[in-house]
Design a protein around this motif. Structure first.
Motif, mmCIF file in Angstrom:
data_model
loop_
_atom_site.group_PDB
_atom_site.id
_atom_site.type_symbol
_atom_site.label_atom_id
_atom_site.label_comp_id
_atom_site.label_asym_id
_atom_site.label_seq_id
_atom_site.Cartn_x
_atom_site.Cartn_y
_atom_site.Cartn_z
ATOM 1 N N GLY A 337 0.843 -1.193 0.090
ATOM 2 C CA GLY A 337 0.023 -0.015 0.023
ATOM 3 C C GLY A 337 0.714 1.372 0.025
ATOM 4 N N VAL A 338 2.079 1.035 0.430
ATOM 5 C CA VAL A 338 3.022 2.241 0.151
ATOM 6 C C VAL A 338 2.662 3.350 1.258
ATOM 7 N N ARG A 339 1.552 3.774 1.743
ATOM 8 C CA ARG A 339 1.304 4.723 2.606
ATOM 9 C C ARG A 339 1.592 4.191 3.849
ATOM 10 N N LEU A 375 9.245 2.200 2.878
ATOM 11 C CA LEU A 375 10.137 3.028 2.124
ATOM 12 C C LEU A 375 10.252 2.501 0.505
ATOM 13 N N ARG A 376 9.572 3.263 -0.188
ATOM 14 C CA ARG A 376 9.501 2.691 -1.650
ATOM 15 C C ARG A 376 10.587 3.721 -2.448
ATOM 16 N N GLY A 377 11.187 3.074 -3.212
ATOM 17 C CA GLY A 377 12.360 3.807 -4.117
ATOM 18 C C GLY A 377 11.494 4.082 -5.512
ATOM 19 N N GLN A 406 6.598 12.077 3.601
ATOM 20 C CA GLN A 406 7.399 12.790 2.874
ATOM 21 C C GLN A 406 8.804 12.410 3.332
ATOM 22 N N LEU A 407 9.214 12.086 4.407
ATOM 23 C CA LEU A 407 10.494 11.621 4.824
ATOM 24 C C LEU A 407 10.834 10.129 4.481
ATOM 25 N N ALA A 408 9.817 9.362 4.501
ATOM 26 C CA ALA A 408 10.125 8.089 3.868
ATOM 27 C C ALA A 408 10.220 8.047 2.006
ATOM 28 N N THR A 409 9.662 8.977 1.533
ATOM 29 C CA THR A 409 9.808 9.096 0.004
ATOM 30 C C THR A 409 11.189 9.683 -0.008
ATOM 31 N N HIS A 410 11.502 10.588 0.447
ATOM 32 C CA HIS A 410 12.962 11.247 0.137
ATOM 33 C C HIS A 410 13.907 10.329 0.434
ATOM 34 N N SER A 411 13.874 9.633 1.803
ATOM 35 C CA SER A 411 15.044 8.592 2.149
ATOM 36 C C SER A 411 14.924 7.494 1.301
ATOM 37 N N ALA A 412 13.834 6.863 0.680
ATOM 38 C CA ALA A 412 13.934 6.070 -0.421
ATOM 39 C C ALA A 412 14.563 6.312 -1.559
ATOM 40 N N LEU A 413 14.170 7.460 -2.167
ATOM 41 C CA LEU A 413 14.659 7.851 -3.133
ATOM 42 C C LEU A 413 16.236 8.006 -3.002
ATOM 43 N N ILE A 415 18.264 6.373 -0.840
ATOM 44 C CA ILE A 415 18.864 5.115 -0.970
ATOM 45 C C ILE A 415 19.153 4.579 -2.123
ATOM 46 N N ASP A 416 17.885 4.666 -2.957
ATOM 47 C CA ASP A 416 17.739 4.089 -4.347
ATOM 48 C C ASP A 416 19.163 4.517 -5.275
#
Length: 790
Positions: A337-339, A375-377, A406-413, A415-416
């Motif tokens: 679900g990503v959210r 955390l989705r890349g 927002q924090l998870a998105t920026h962190s995942a990108l 990390i990617d």
């Protein structure tokens, strides 16, 4: 002004946007504009209690800081400005004085007012309300400056004064005054446009919080306070997200990104954070195989004193190291679900139990005090982050889910990108490693050491190379080259040229012929590919070295005792020019001397020209040599390390390849050489000469084996040659025997049949000798073998 205003504005906006509080915003504004577009900067900010706009009634502006060139700015006389032919030299840095006017006396002819009361009907209020940069072409500039700085201030005449409002989307927050020296060009239209846009970005950062010197506004009525509270919380969240994402995005390494996330959220957003990442992490477009496995990467928590609580969570182990995500489980559904979700929901509760284990080792507070954020890349889920708050802390709200997302998105990108960058860096390292010698050979009479440094972490591959190639006759070829550029293309061209040089060296060609063929090969690879190269051949028996140069920096020869000299030789044209003759010089190579071959990255940079660098290299080598003592030579590894100290931090613009060769040579008493006529008696004569020499060298134990192999090889040489056969014995750390003839065909090892009368000589050589080989010469070939000395 910079030649490219767009490039300057992009760079300056990036600096201002990275600032995390208003004082840092003004400091970055000063660093970006002084002295590149102005020589001085004066900033006034709104100091009106409770006001959102300095143009309101009874508005006040307070001096918030000044920025000046490091070199002093002379006071300007009042009167017509002159433009001298030569002005004072410009410094390359700026000093920011927050909240003070240090140095302003020399710019304005006196002290500037710290606080300015601005009438709503005045010219200054009108200028700030308009929100546009104001120059001398406007009649409002001088009255506005008198209101701002007082009637006795003195500023440069002409279009060297620019008043720029700090205009944000919800009003003007202050004013910036940019000044230039009289000997500098005037402000032009594009300067106004660029500084206007930059000041608008600065106003956004300043609006985030009031300056420290601003008085606190009086508390609003209860009804107003209740209405303004949600807006204040939203603004706080936006500021927090902006600062946190800037901290996360600054990192390039995986561990730094995860650490940046943890430092950003503790303790302002959460009291604890747990990060689990996929194991192994997929790279780029790779499709993971096997089950989804999460591994605990980091768990941090805020100290109890930061929030007034107790250490948490309790007890001990936060989570298992590994967690396999079962298809169809609650954790799999949450990740799909990503959210982000609260862990008190049914899905979140089951996902959390699967992630941290159901054994009760991980204690969680009740209620909405934990958020699980996938955390989705770019293409797939690469992990999850768990944000925790202590029982005594305020529970998370619905808006906090947006912050966590927002924090998870920026962190995942991040990390990617870090994983992809790490893979590219690994590929570049492997490519460069395979194109350079993995180990240096150990030919007789010479010792070798080498170093290679890439241009930068972001440019790990380049066109610099070095090589040491054993040649027939116990000689060795020393090669250092530099293909222009430090990219993948340069590395590919370098690999082809290095392979060509190895092939040409094996043919025994003289150095100038090797460079000539390299030049032809470079032209075949493309007219735009050029390289410099230095090729040297050292003969340890004659103690001579032959060097040919193709546009490369000259080598440095370090004598025992510390005397260093730069060898003089024809410079030659770079490889790839075409149609150029190369010359070779033959020089003495005294025992104990060290030859330093290098690329221009060692001696040339933005801070020094190549000949200055060569002289510094000579002096550095001499200093290291003298430390070894009179008549002695320094250790090669120590010498290489000391030489590389020439390149300081930030002074390396290009790759560096360094090859150091210590000439030990082979003493005349350790060499025996004969020329034998190609007749039937030659093998017997060769046996007698070899035995007699081994007896003189106290190597009688090897006599039978050496006699047998010498007899076999000399017999074969006599059978196929028409000129005298050469026999040479060399005593170094091994016993080496070389037989030469004028037949170019190299012998091949084969297994003879029982009925064959010949073909067993090389089989005996391969079984009895420690090593053996054959190499072509321009006059024929050499077959050699070696025995370990007893």
């Amino acid at each position: 002004m910079r030649p490219d205003p767009k490039h300057f504005l992009t760079h300056a906006v990036r600096r201002v946007a990275r600032a995390e509080h208003p004082a840092q915003v003004l400091e970055e504004l000063c660093g970006a504009t002084v002295p590149s577009v102005a020589d001085a900067l004066v900033v006034y900010l709104d100091a009106t209690p409770g006001s959102a706009d300095p143009t309101a009634s009874d508005a006040q502006l307070r001096l918030s800081g000044t920025g000046l060139c490091r070199s002093p700015i002379p006071a300007q006389p009042s009167g017509p400005a002159s433009s001298p032919a030569g002005g004072p030299p410009y410094d390359t840095g700026a000093q920011w004085h927050p909240g003070s006017q240090d140095g302003l006396g020399g710019v304005l002819g006196g002290a500037a007012p710290v606080t300015v009361t601005m009438a709503p009907s005045g010219v200054l209020a009108k200028v700030l309300d308009a929100g546009e940069a104001l120059g001398r072409d406007s009649g409002d500039l001088d009255p506005a400056l008198r209101e701002l700085l007082g009637p006795d201030s003195r500023v440069p005449h002409g279009d060297r004064v620019l008043l720029v409002p700090l205009a944000g989307p919800d009003g003007t927050v202050g004013a910036a005054l940019f000044l230039r020296r009289p000997d500098r060009d005037v402000f032009r239209a594009r300067d106004r446009q660029v500084l206007g846009e930059l000041s608008a970005h600065a106003a956004l950062g300043v609006r985030g919080a009031p300056p420290a010197s601003r008085p606190a506004p009086p508390p609003p009525p209860p009804a107003s306070r209740a209405a303004a509270e949600p807006m204040r919380q939203d603004a706080d969240r936006l500021r927090f997200v902006g600062a946190a994402t800037r901290r996360i995005s600054r990192a390039m390494d995986l561990d730094e990104i995860v650490a940046g996330l943890c430092r950003a959220v503790l303790p302002s957003f959460a009291d604890g954070v747990l990060v689990c990442l996929r194991d192994p992490l997929p790279v780029g477009d790779e499709r993971p195989t096997g089950p989804l496995v999460l591994r605990l990467h980091r768990f941090d928590r805020a100290p109890a004193e930061d929030t007034g609580g107790v250490p948490f969570p309790e007890p001990g182990v936060p989570a298992p190291d590994l967690c396999e995500v079962r298809p169809g489980s609650d954790l799999a559904e949450v990740l799909r679900g990503v959210r982000p979700v609260f862990t008190d929901s049914p899905a979140g509760r089951g996902a959390l139990a699967e992630l941290v284990g159901g054994g009760g080792e991980f204690a969680l507070p009740d209620g909405q005090r934990a958020i699980l954020a996938p955390l989705r890349g770019r293409r797939r889920v690469i992990g999850t982050a768990l944000f925790l708050r202590r029982p005594e802390s305020r529970p998370f709200e619905l808006n906090d889910l947006l912050v966590a997302a927002q924090l998870a998105t920026h962190s995942a990108l991040g990390i990617d990108k870090a994983v992809l960058y790490g893979r590219e860096a690994h590929i570049a390292d492997e490519l460069q490693r395979t194109m350079l010698p993995e180990t240096l050979p150990s030919p007789p009479g010479i010792r070798l050491a080498a170093r290679y440094l890439p241009a930068a972490e972001s440019a790990r591959v380049g066109g610099d190379w070095y090589d040491a190639i054993p040649l027939p006759g116990s000689r060795v070829a020393l090669v250092v080259g530099d293909v222009m550029g430090h990219s993948m293309t340069s590395a590919a061209i370098m690999g082809q040229l290095r392979t060509t040089a190895q092939t040409l060296a094996g043919l025994g060609l003289p150095p100038q012929e090797v460079l000539h063929h390299l030049d032809e090969q470079a032209q075949r690879l493309g007219a735009e590919h050029m390289a410099t190269c230095l090729y040297a051949v050292y003969d340890p028996v004659s103690h001579r070295i032959t060097i040919a140069n193709a546009g490369h920096p000259p080598p440095v020869l370090l004598h025992p005792g510390g005397r260093a000299e730069v060898l003089r030789m024809p410079p030659g044209a770079p490889i790839g020019v075409g149609g150029v003759d190369f010359e070779a010089v033959e020089l003495d190579a005294p025992g104990g001397a060290t030859l330093l071959l290098y690329t221009d990255g060692l001696v040339e940079s933005r801070l020094r020209d190549v000949w200055t660098g060569i002289e510094q290299l000579r002096e550095k080598a001499g200093t290291t040599g003298r430390l070894a003592g009179p008549g002695r030579s320094p250790a090669l590894e120590t010498l290489c390390d000391d030489v590389l100290d020439l390149v300081g931090p930030g002074d390396r613009d290009d790759d560096i390849a360094l090859l150091a060769a210590r000439f030990d040579g082979i003493m005349p008493g350790d060499v025996a050489y004969w020329s034998l006529d190609p007749e039937d008696a030659a093998p017997g004569q060769a046996r007698r000469l070899a035995r007699r020499t081994l007896s003189r060298w106290n190597l009688e134990e090897l006599g039978d084996s050496v006699e047998l192999l010498v007899s076999e090889l000399v017999t074969n040489a006599v059978r196929h040659s028409s000129r005298p056969v050469t026999l040479r014995l060399l005593r170094t750390d091994v016993l080496r025997c070389e037989i030469g003839d004028d037949a170019p065909e190299l012998p091949r090892l084969r297994r003879a049949r029982p009925t064959d009368e010949n073909g067993r000589g090389l089989y005996l050589v391969s079984r009895l000798a420690m090593r053996w080989g054959a190499a072509r010469l321009s006059t024929g070939k050499i077959v050699w073998f070696e025995f370990a000395r007893p």
